[in-house]
Design a protein around this motif. Structure first.
Motif, PDB file in Angstrom:
ATOM      1  N   THR A 253      -6.615  -2.872   7.207  1.00  0.00           N
ATOM      2  CA  THR A 253      -6.628  -2.004   6.225  1.00  0.00           C
ATOM      3  C   THR A 253      -7.724  -0.917   6.091  1.00  0.00           C
ATOM      4  O   THR A 253      -8.561  -0.935   7.199  1.00  0.00           O
ATOM      5  CB  THR A 253      -6.473  -2.730   4.613  1.00  0.00           C
ATOM      6  N   SER A 254      -7.643  -0.082   5.257  1.00  0.00           N
ATOM      7  CA  SER A 254      -8.790   0.965   5.063  1.00  0.00           C
ATOM      8  C   SER A 254     -10.072   0.369   4.743  1.00  0.00           C
ATOM      9  O   SER A 254     -10.304  -0.853   4.194  1.00  0.00           O
ATOM     10  CB  SER A 254      -8.380   2.035   4.319  1.00  0.00           C
ATOM     11  N   ALA A 255     -11.441   1.005   4.886  1.00  0.00           N
ATOM     12  CA  ALA A 255     -12.637   0.603   4.334  1.00  0.00           C
ATOM     13  C   ALA A 255     -12.611   0.383   3.048  1.00  0.00           C
ATOM     14  O   ALA A 255     -11.827   0.632   1.971  1.00  0.00           O
ATOM     15  CB  ALA A 255     -13.579   1.674   4.835  1.00  0.00           C
ATOM     16  N   ASN A 256     -13.764  -0.455   2.622  1.00  0.00           N
ATOM     17  CA  ASN A 256     -13.964  -0.782   1.193  1.00  0.00           C
ATOM     18  C   ASN A 256     -14.433   0.379   0.254  1.00  0.00           C
ATOM     19  O   ASN A 256     -14.051   0.418  -0.888  1.00  0.00           O
ATOM     20  CB  ASN A 256     -15.069  -1.778   1.118  1.00  0.00           C
ATOM     21  N   ASP A 257     -14.828   1.550   0.920  1.00  0.00           N
ATOM     22  CA  ASP A 257     -15.069   2.880   0.165  1.00  0.00           C
ATOM     23  C   ASP A 257     -13.841   3.783   0.251  1.00  0.00           C
ATOM     24  O   ASP A 257     -14.013   4.759  -0.323  1.00  0.00           O
ATOM     25  CB  ASP A 257     -16.328   3.422   0.583  1.00  0.00           C
ATOM     26  N   ALA A 258     -12.539   3.238   0.553  1.00  0.00           N
ATOM     27  CA  ALA A 258     -11.501   4.017   0.806  1.00  0.00           C
ATOM     28  C   ALA A 258     -10.137   3.160   0.206  1.00  0.00           C
ATOM     29  O   ALA A 258      -9.193   3.217   0.563  1.00  0.00           O
ATOM     30  CB  ALA A 258     -11.231   4.524   2.245  1.00  0.00           C
ATOM     31  N   ASP A 259     -10.716   2.268  -0.713  1.00  0.00           N
ATOM     32  CA  ASP A 259      -9.501   1.472  -1.567  1.00  0.00           C
ATOM     33  C   ASP A 259      -8.983   0.692  -0.339  1.00  0.00           C
ATOM     34  O   ASP A 259      -7.524   0.445  -0.809  1.00  0.00           O
ATOM     35  CB  ASP A 259      -8.717   2.309  -2.068  1.00  0.00           C
ATOM     36  N   GLY A 260      -9.532  -0.153   0.274  1.00  0.00           N
ATOM     37  CA  GLY A 260      -8.977  -0.899   1.504  1.00  0.00           C
ATOM     38  C   GLY A 260      -8.093  -2.220   0.598  1.00  0.00           C
ATOM     39  O   GLY A 260      -7.129  -2.536   1.111  1.00  0.00           O
ATOM     40  N   VAL A 261      -8.759  -2.828  -0.449  1.00  0.00           N
ATOM     41  CA  VAL A 261      -7.697  -3.948  -0.925  1.00  0.00           C
ATOM     42  C   VAL A 261      -6.562  -3.474  -1.334  1.00  0.00           C
ATOM     43  O   VAL A 261      -5.362  -3.965  -1.388  1.00  0.00           O
ATOM     44  CB  VAL A 261      -8.561  -4.604  -1.782  1.00  0.00           C
ATOM     45  N   ALA A 262      -6.637  -2.101  -2.128  1.00  0.00           N
ATOM     46  CA  ALA A 262      -5.423  -1.822  -2.685  1.00  0.00           C
ATOM     47  C   ALA A 262      -4.194  -1.236  -1.659  1.00  0.00           C
ATOM     48  O   ALA A 262      -3.268  -1.471  -1.837  1.00  0.00           O
ATOM     49  CB  ALA A 262      -5.845  -0.282  -3.417  1.00  0.00           C
ATOM     50  N   HIS A 263      -5.017  -0.766  -0.548  1.00  0.00           N
ATOM     51  CA  HIS A 263      -3.797  -0.247   0.463  1.00  0.00           C
ATOM     52  C   HIS A 263      -3.278  -1.665   1.129  1.00  0.00           C
ATOM     53  O   HIS A 263      -2.307  -1.542   1.331  1.00  0.00           O
ATOM     54  CB  HIS A 263      -4.971   0.279   1.575  1.00  0.00           C
ATOM     55  N   ALA A 264      -4.246  -2.804   1.303  1.00  0.00           N
ATOM     56  CA  ALA A 264      -3.499  -3.995   1.791  1.00  0.00           C
ATOM     57  C   ALA A 264      -2.475  -4.429   0.869  1.00  0.00           C
ATOM     58  O   ALA A 264      -1.521  -5.084   1.319  1.00  0.00           O
ATOM     59  CB  ALA A 264      -4.751  -4.953   1.975  1.00  0.00           C
ATOM     60  N   ILE A 265      -2.672  -4.647  -0.472  1.00  0.00           N
ATOM     61  CA  ILE A 265      -1.850  -5.070  -1.330  1.00  0.00           C
ATOM     62  C   ILE A 265      -0.308  -4.391  -1.497  1.00  0.00           C
ATOM     63  O   ILE A 265       0.604  -4.835  -1.200  1.00  0.00           O
ATOM     64  CB  ILE A 265      -2.517  -5.022  -2.805  1.00  0.00           C
ATOM     65  N   ASP A 266      -0.615  -3.085  -1.300  1.00  0.00           N
ATOM     66  CA  ASP A 266       0.492  -2.214  -1.421  1.00  0.00           C
ATOM     67  C   ASP A 266       1.512  -2.131  -0.069  1.00  0.00           C
ATOM     68  O   ASP A 266       2.730  -2.028   0.126  1.00  0.00           O
ATOM     69  CB  ASP A 266       0.246  -0.743  -1.832  1.00  0.00           C
ATOM     70  N   ASN A 267       0.692  -2.252   0.928  1.00  0.00           N
ATOM     71  CA  ASN A 267       1.462  -2.034   2.318  1.00  0.00           C
ATOM     72  C   ASN A 267       1.618  -3.471   3.190  1.00  0.00           C
ATOM     73  O   ASN A 267       2.633  -3.301   3.981  1.00  0.00           O
ATOM     74  CB  ASN A 267       0.630  -1.043   3.301  1.00  0.00           C
ATOM     75  N   PHE A 268       0.897  -4.184   2.766  1.00  0.00           N
ATOM     76  CA  PHE A 268       0.956  -5.558   3.713  1.00  0.00           C
ATOM     77  C   PHE A 268       1.410  -6.761   2.882  1.00  0.00           C
ATOM     78  O   PHE A 268       1.990  -7.750   3.465  1.00  0.00           O
ATOM     79  CB  PHE A 268      -0.203  -6.171   4.222  1.00  0.00           C
ATOM     80  N   ILE A 269       1.377  -6.885   1.689  1.00  0.00           N
ATOM     81  CA  ILE A 269       1.827  -7.969   0.914  1.00  0.00           C
ATOM     82  C   ILE A 269       2.899  -7.706  -0.310  1.00  0.00           C
ATOM     83  O   ILE A 269       3.811  -8.380   0.024  1.00  0.00           O
ATOM     84  CB  ILE A 269       0.675  -8.635  -0.274  1.00  0.00           C
ATOM     85  N   LEU A 270       2.702  -6.751  -1.030  1.00  0.00           N
ATOM     86  CA  LEU A 270       4.021  -6.329  -1.957  1.00  0.00           C
ATOM     87  C   LEU A 270       5.339  -5.941  -1.058  1.00  0.00           C
ATOM     88  O   LEU A 270       6.284  -5.980  -1.647  1.00  0.00           O
ATOM     89  CB  LEU A 270       3.530  -5.367  -2.876  1.00  0.00           C
TER      90      LEU A 270
END
Length: 275
Positions: A253-270
């Motif tokens: 995913t993207s870096a922690n200063d680039a909303d990486g967890v949000a990106h992972a949730i939206d693109n890899f999980i949901l």
């Protein structure tokens, strides 16, 4: 590396520092919103960290995590209401032996015991960061003898990477089978109980949720996250993760200063997307 996503993910376990929080140790609004979307979709979310419980509580309050969490890399599995599900401490012989190996090496020493952060000094470039991470000030001590038998985590701190790597090798050579010995950052050498590793931690958390590891995703950025990434059905590395962490991940995913967890949730999980 790719993941077989035939079984739907029902739980996301997230590392904290370098992952869920940014460089200022804050959870970004985008991440808060993404966790809300995850929960609204009926999925579980929790955190596991090398932090003590005190440093995890503000995040639990912010994100409304009432489910089990893992402090000290899973050494303590607890809930926001104060319930302790598992509590493992480092074997006293390991603590004493590690202290002897380190000896008078130029490192700062931090002990975490009884929910208190004890330190050999309140100076140094990483003290301010730890104040934020643990949500408390250090108690300065010159003698750790009274703490040897009740340590949840011992951390040796130095910006001399070669020195810390050498100490890591020496301590691990003697005690690797009796404790979890990892560098959570290049400047932190952490010793936690055998069960205080994120591989065991994610298993305990999934079990506490009543969810199989085959329905669990994990996200992290450092070497101490590798054990849980290897256990998870879906392993996600942060964009700021070093190559050895990326190598065990199914997704980056993207870096922690680039909303990486949000990106992972939206693109890899949901969305159920996998490479």
């Amino acid at each position: 590396m790719s993941a077989d996503m035939s079984g739907a993910i029902k739980l996301l376990v997230s590392d904290v520092d370098g992952t869920l929080v940014d460089k200022e140790k804050k959870v970004a609004p985008a991440t808060v919103d993404a966790v809300k979307r995850l929960k609204a979709a009926g999925l579980g979310f929790t955190i596991i960290s090398a932090r003590p419980r005190s440093g995890m509580m503000p995040i639990a309050d912010l994100l409304g995590i009432d489910e089990p969490m893992g402090a000290f890399n899973g050494g303590i599995v607890f809930k926001r209401d104060g319930t302790v599900i598992e509590h493992h401490m480092i074997d006293v012989d390991v603590v004493r032996g590690a202290m002897e190996i380190v000896g008078d090496a130029p490192v700062d020493t931090w002990f975490f015991a009884d929910d208190v952060w004890y330190a050999s000094t309140d100076q140094g470039g990483h003290v301010g960061s730890e104040r934020k991470a643990s949500a408390q000030d250090p108690v300065i001590v010159s003698d750790f003898s009274d703490l040897l038998a009740k340590a949840d985590k011992v951390t040796f701190v130095s910006d001399d990477e070669d020195l810390l790597r050498d100490l890591h090798a020496k301590v691990a050579a003697k005690f690797d089978a009796q404790a979890t010995i990892v560098q959570s950052q290049t400047y932190y050498l952490d010793i936690t109980p055998v069960a205080g590793n994120k591989g065991s931690g994610i298993e305990e958390l999934a079990d506490a949720f009543g969810i199989s590891l085959t329905q669990t995703a994990a996200i992290g950025d450092q070497a101490n996250d590798i054990a849980m990434l290897k256990r998870a059905k879906l392993a996600i590395a942060m964009g700021n993760a070093p190559q050895n962490v990326r190598d065990v991940a199914h997704e980056i995913t993207s870096a922690n200063d680039a909303d990486g967890v949000a990106h992972a949730i939206d693109n890899f999980i949901l969305t159920g997307v996998s490479a």
